[in-house]
Design an enzyme around this catalytic site. Structure first.
Site, PDB file in Angstrom:
ATOM      1  CG  HIS A 126      81.424  16.201  49.784  1.00 32.93           C
ATOM      2  ND1 HIS A 126      81.894  17.351  50.049  1.00 32.93           N
ATOM      3  CD2 HIS A 126      82.732  15.486  50.768  1.00 32.93           C
ATOM      4  CE1 HIS A 126      83.241  17.774  50.946  1.00 32.93           C
ATOM      5  NE2 HIS A 126      83.482  16.266  50.573  1.00 32.93           N
ATOM      6  CB  ILE A 150      81.832  21.435  52.156  1.00 35.50           C
ATOM      7  CG1 ILE A 150      81.160  21.593  53.209  1.00 35.50           C
ATOM      8  CG2 ILE A 150      82.030  21.316  52.748  1.00 35.50           C
ATOM      9  CD1 ILE A 150      81.273  20.809  54.218  1.00 35.50           C
ATOM     10  N   GLY A 182      87.667  20.103  48.962  1.00 33.47           N
ATOM     11  CA  GLY A 182      88.537  20.481  48.537  1.00 33.47           C
ATOM     12  C   GLY A 182      89.600  20.584  47.618  1.00 33.47           C
ATOM     13  CB  VAL A 183      90.644  16.567  46.161  1.00 33.65           C
ATOM     14  CG1 VAL A 183      90.840  16.100  47.074  1.00 33.65           C
ATOM     15  CG2 VAL A 183      88.988  16.088  45.679  1.00 33.65           C
ATOM     16  CD  GLU A 212      91.342  19.179  38.134  1.00 37.97           C
ATOM     17  OE1 GLU A 212      91.484  19.068  37.202  1.00 37.97           O
ATOM     18  OE2 GLU A 212      92.585  18.528  39.106  1.00 37.97           O
TER      19      GLU A 212
END
Length: 155
Positions: A59, A65, A68-69, A73
């Protein structure tokens, strides 16, 4: 917790103290320390983002990067420290996500960034807690969300 450094009405926790509160372990423990924890109210967690993070392999190759998840978290783990630290040490409970709302990702988080994760309790009723969280790098807002979690028995 006997080994937690107390600064006035706030607490400062290192990685070992966080591991006493949370069941998460590498590679899924996403906070490195808490520089501020106001019991039952708020916290500021730190995540040092390094190129060695396992998620950067996919990723994205060539342009890493932080997903976002995983930022969300990290917010949840910071908030879980607020919840669990407020419980008696003998309680064996877990904190589970119930919902995530209004998640916004403003700028990409990349290797070398230090996320400062600010979480604040909006309310709690019984075993359900609601938090607002922000992730910042050098004062710039990178992500934000509100989320709800439930405390469940781990026994």
């Amino acid at each position: 917790m006997d080994s937690v450094e107390q600064k006035g009405s706030t607490l400062d926790l290192d990685i070992l103290q966080i591991m006493e509160l949370l069941p998460h372990r590498y590679p899924f423990l996403l906070i490195d320390k808490l520089v501020e924890l106001v019991p039952n109210e708020s916290a500021i967690g730190i995540k040092n983002v390094t190129v060695n993070e396992p998620f950067f392999q996919g990723h994205f190759p060539g342009r890493p990067i932080m997903p976002g998840v995983l930022i969300i978290e990290a917010m949840a783990q910071t908030a879980a420290c607020v919840v669990v630290q407020a419980m008696p040490k003998s309680d064996k409970r877990l904190v589970y996500f119930m919902s995530v709302e209004n998640a916004r990702f403003r700028k990409p988080v990349v290797p070398g960034d230090q996320l400062r994760i600010h979480v604040k309790k909006e309310r709690n009723r019984g075993n359900v807690w609601r938090f607002a969280g922000e992730a910042r790098v050098e004062g710039q807002l990178m992500a934000e969300a509100t989320y709800t979690a439930m405390i469940v028995d781990n026994g």
